[in-house]
Scaffold this motif. Structure first.
Motif, PDB file in Angstrom:
ATOM      1  N   ALA A 157      -5.733   6.113   0.884  1.00  0.00           N
ATOM      2  CA  ALA A 157      -5.697   6.609  -0.493  1.00  0.00           C
ATOM      3  C   ALA A 157      -4.326   6.459  -1.141  1.00  0.00           C
ATOM      4  O   ALA A 157      -4.221   6.465  -2.368  1.00  0.00           O
ATOM      5  CB  ALA A 157      -6.127   8.074  -0.530  1.00  0.00           C
ATOM      6  N   ASP A 158      -3.271   6.327  -0.361  1.00  0.00           N
ATOM      7  CA  ASP A 158      -1.925   6.241  -0.919  1.00  0.00           C
ATOM      8  C   ASP A 158      -1.528   4.814  -1.296  1.00  0.00           C
ATOM      9  O   ASP A 158      -0.404   4.587  -1.740  1.00  0.00           O
ATOM     10  CB  ASP A 158      -0.895   6.789   0.077  1.00  0.00           C
ATOM     11  N   PHE A 159      -2.436   3.854  -1.125  1.00  0.00           N
ATOM     12  CA  PHE A 159      -2.113   2.461  -1.381  1.00  0.00           C
ATOM     13  C   PHE A 159      -2.977   1.902  -2.515  1.00  0.00           C
ATOM     14  O   PHE A 159      -4.027   2.454  -2.833  1.00  0.00           O
ATOM     15  CB  PHE A 159      -2.329   1.619  -0.114  1.00  0.00           C
ATOM     16  N   GLU A 160      -2.531   0.805  -3.093  1.00  0.00           N
ATOM     17  CA  GLU A 160      -3.365   0.062  -4.031  1.00  0.00           C
ATOM     18  C   GLU A 160      -4.261  -0.867  -3.222  1.00  0.00           C
ATOM     19  O   GLU A 160      -3.794  -1.565  -2.324  1.00  0.00           O
ATOM     20  CB  GLU A 160      -2.498  -0.731  -5.003  1.00  0.00           C
ATOM     21  N   SER A 161      -5.553  -0.863  -3.553  1.00  0.00           N
ATOM     22  CA  SER A 161      -6.526  -1.587  -2.739  1.00  0.00           C
ATOM     23  C   SER A 161      -7.399  -2.486  -3.600  1.00  0.00           C
ATOM     24  O   SER A 161      -7.786  -2.120  -4.709  1.00  0.00           O
ATOM     25  CB  SER A 161      -7.429  -0.609  -1.967  1.00  0.00           C
ATOM     26  N   THR A 162      -7.711  -3.634  -3.066  1.00  0.00           N
ATOM     27  CA  THR A 162      -8.665  -4.553  -3.673  1.00  0.00           C
ATOM     28  C   THR A 162      -9.755  -4.825  -2.656  1.00  0.00           C
ATOM     29  O   THR A 162      -9.472  -5.278  -1.538  1.00  0.00           O
ATOM     30  CB  THR A 162      -7.983  -5.873  -4.078  1.00  0.00           C
ATOM     31  N   ARG A 163     -10.988  -4.521  -3.015  1.00  0.00           N
ATOM     32  CA  ARG A 163     -12.117  -4.806  -2.113  1.00  0.00           C
ATOM     33  C   ARG A 163     -12.333  -6.317  -2.052  1.00  0.00           C
ATOM     34  O   ARG A 163     -12.437  -6.975  -3.079  1.00  0.00           O
ATOM     35  CB  ARG A 163     -13.373  -4.105  -2.632  1.00  0.00           C
ATOM     36  N   LEU A 164     -12.395  -6.874  -0.870  1.00  0.00           N
ATOM     37  CA  LEU A 164     -12.547  -8.311  -0.692  1.00  0.00           C
ATOM     38  C   LEU A 164     -13.998  -8.714  -0.477  1.00  0.00           C
ATOM     39  O   LEU A 164     -14.505  -9.621  -1.119  1.00  0.00           O
ATOM     40  CB  LEU A 164     -11.687  -8.792   0.478  1.00  0.00           C
ATOM     41  N   TRP A 165     -14.646  -8.075   0.483  1.00  0.00           N
ATOM     42  CA  TRP A 165     -16.057  -8.373   0.727  1.00  0.00           C
ATOM     43  C   TRP A 165     -16.651  -7.228   1.529  1.00  0.00           C
ATOM     44  O   TRP A 165     -15.956  -6.364   2.050  1.00  0.00           O
ATOM     45  CB  TRP A 165     -16.232  -9.700   1.476  1.00  0.00           C
ATOM     46  N   SER A 166     -17.977  -7.204   1.597  1.00  0.00           N
ATOM     47  CA  SER A 166     -18.659  -6.270   2.488  1.00  0.00           C
ATOM     48  C   SER A 166     -19.798  -7.023   3.155  1.00  0.00           C
ATOM     49  O   SER A 166     -20.324  -8.002   2.602  1.00  0.00           O
ATOM     50  CB  SER A 166     -19.194  -5.050   1.723  1.00  0.00           C
ATOM     51  N   TYR A 282     -10.649  -4.935   2.816  1.00  0.00           N
ATOM     52  CA  TYR A 282      -9.739  -4.674   1.709  1.00  0.00           C
ATOM     53  C   TYR A 282      -8.420  -5.422   1.894  1.00  0.00           C
ATOM     54  O   TYR A 282      -7.993  -5.689   3.018  1.00  0.00           O
ATOM     55  CB  TYR A 282      -9.385  -3.180   1.615  1.00  0.00           C
ATOM     56  N   ALA A 283      -7.774  -5.699   0.755  1.00  0.00           N
ATOM     57  CA  ALA A 283      -6.357  -6.075   0.734  1.00  0.00           C
ATOM     58  C   ALA A 283      -5.615  -4.894   0.139  1.00  0.00           C
ATOM     59  O   ALA A 283      -5.948  -4.416  -0.948  1.00  0.00           O
ATOM     60  CB  ALA A 283      -6.137  -7.320  -0.110  1.00  0.00           C
ATOM     61  N   ARG A 284      -4.592  -4.398   0.857  1.00  0.00           N
ATOM     62  CA  ARG A 284      -3.891  -3.200   0.410  1.00  0.00           C
ATOM     63  C   ARG A 284      -2.382  -3.477   0.324  1.00  0.00           C
ATOM     64  O   ARG A 284      -1.821  -4.173   1.169  1.00  0.00           O
ATOM     65  CB  ARG A 284      -4.146  -2.030   1.355  1.00  0.00           C
ATOM     66  N   THR A 285      -1.770  -2.907  -0.725  1.00  0.00           N
ATOM     67  CA  THR A 285      -0.320  -2.989  -0.895  1.00  0.00           C
ATOM     68  C   THR A 285       0.211  -1.589  -1.204  1.00  0.00           C
ATOM     69  O   THR A 285      -0.555  -0.705  -1.587  1.00  0.00           O
ATOM     70  CB  THR A 285       0.078  -3.925  -2.056  1.00  0.00           C
ATOM     71  N   ARG A 286       1.517  -1.403  -1.029  1.00  0.00           N
ATOM     72  CA  ARG A 286       2.118  -0.183  -1.537  1.00  0.00           C
ATOM     73  C   ARG A 286       2.005  -0.173  -3.056  1.00  0.00           C
ATOM     74  O   ARG A 286       1.888  -1.230  -3.675  1.00  0.00           O
ATOM     75  CB  ARG A 286       3.602  -0.097  -1.118  1.00  0.00           C
ATOM     76  N   ARG A 287       2.028   0.999  -3.647  1.00  0.00           N
ATOM     77  CA  ARG A 287       1.888   1.089  -5.101  1.00  0.00           C
ATOM     78  C   ARG A 287       2.986   0.278  -5.787  1.00  0.00           C
ATOM     79  O   ARG A 287       4.165   0.468  -5.530  1.00  0.00           O
ATOM     80  CB  ARG A 287       1.936   2.545  -5.554  1.00  0.00           C
ATOM     81  N   GLY A 288       2.564  -0.639  -6.644  1.00  0.00           N
ATOM     82  CA  GLY A 288       3.498  -1.524  -7.334  1.00  0.00           C
ATOM     83  C   GLY A 288       3.845  -2.771  -6.556  1.00  0.00           C
ATOM     84  O   GLY A 288       4.407  -3.717  -7.108  1.00  0.00           O
ATOM     85  N   GLY A 289       3.502  -2.800  -5.256  1.00  0.00           N
ATOM     86  CA  GLY A 289       3.874  -3.946  -4.435  1.00  0.00           C
ATOM     87  C   GLY A 289       3.181  -5.234  -4.829  1.00  0.00           C
ATOM     88  O   GLY A 289       3.721  -6.325  -4.641  1.00  0.00           O
TER      89      GLY A 289
END
Length: 329
Positions: A157-166, A282-289
């Motif tokens: 929850a603390d990261f920015e996330s983009t769903r890639l596939w399911s 998911y692809a996840r980065t730190r906020r703003g990363g």
């Protein structure tokens, strides 16, 4: 330490008088004097000393001015690197589970080198909890992770996330027969699949296979078995899908396997429905990363590859803050 003050110090070292510095920087001699005095207070040592009618740098001032040249160059380079209008450059450190690395990261290496030749990728294979720990510690810039719809990953929850596939997951059992205790399990073509709790109940005497590096698999198994009114017995743990299949073929247990991947001979995949089970990547980065141009370039190619590779299972909309939209390795 303000870079503006360092700029004034470097200018003074090069041009030798406050009047010259004031003319070059389009300011006043009073402002130049104030900036150098403030910098001296900040570093805790005198930077100027009397010299005739004017002043000159002290030995400490000269040393700081020499260092300031490198500091200002590094700041300028970093600022240019972060400017979204500039060509992406730098090394993007990626940690991800093996399937994602093979499926969406390695295939983009050639395109990345062609489109953005100044961007490099460092690759580390890690399960989700490990990858997110590295991301939180700023040891990597991008984490490729997964969870299940029946075991959501709240730690993201603390990261920015983009769903890639399911993709759906199934229960792998020995083909045609053979869970433990002589329980017969068959996957007859055309038969309506059993609801997952009923399927699990038919295998209640079997040994079960968990994941040695991610607790999510076992959370799913225990959730569904609780719906069936019993507690599973996890006898084996394996991180490799191939090893899970080896254990199933040997009749040593049953376990979760992806439904979109053809199993080896000797393994049957039984669908899990009511509830169904889906793995979400998911692809996840730190906020703003993700705003860093180099990371943004890698993310864009990863998303494109995920859409091309997963087809209808690819995800178009990002899930911000790690929260899935409703509804790997």
């Amino acid at each position: 330490m303000e870079t503006r003050r360092l700029e004034v110090l470097v200018a003074f070292a090069r041009h030798g008088s406050m009047r010259n510095v004031a003319d070059i920087l389009a300011t006043t001699t009073s402002t130049v004097s104030q900036q150098l005095s403030a910098l001296a207070r900040e570093v805790g040592t005198p930077l100027l000393e009397p010299a005739g009618r004017g002043v000159r740098l002290t030995p400490a001032g000269r040393r700081l001015a020499e260092r300031a040249v490198d500091i200002l160059a590094s700041v300028e380079a970093a600022t240019a690197e972060l400017d979204p209008r500039t060509e992406p450059a730098g090394t993007v450190r990626v940690a991800g589970f093996a399937t994602a690395v093979r499926k969406v990261l390695m295939p983009i290496v050639g395109d990345l080198a062609r489109i953005h030749p100044e961007v490099r990728i460092d690759v580390r294979e890690h399960e989700p909890a490990e990858a997110l720990g590295l991301l939180a510690a700023d040891a990597v810039d991008l984490a490729l992770t997964y969870d299940y719809n029946l075991a959501p990953d709240g730690s993201a929850a603390d990261f920015e996330s983009t769903r890639l596939w399911s993709t759906p997951w199934s229960l792998g059992v020995p083909a045609g027969a053979a869970a433990a205790q002589g329980t017969l399990v068959r996957s007859a073509p055309g038969e309506r699949p059993l609801p997952a709790p009923d399927l699990f109940r038919s295998l209640r005497d079997a040994d079960w296979i968990g994941n040695s590096r991610n607790s999510a698999d076992e959370e799913v198994l225990r959730l569904v078995s609780s719906m069936a009114g019993f507690e599973i017995r996890v006898r084996h743990q394996a991180d490799s899908l191939e090893l899970v299949e080896d254990l199933i073929i040997a009749g040593m247990g049953v376990g979760l396997l992806p439904a979109d991947r053809a199993p080896r001979e000797g393994v049957a995949l039984l669908p899990l429905i009511s509830p169904d089970l889906r793995m979400r990547a998911y692809a996840r980065t730190r906020r703003g990363g993700g705003a860093w141009p180099a990371a943004a370039a890698v993310l864009r190619l990863v998303r494109e590859r995920a859409r091309n590779a997963a087809g209808d299972n690819a995800e178009e909309a990002p899930a911000r803050g790690g929260a899935p939209a409703s509804s790997a390795s």
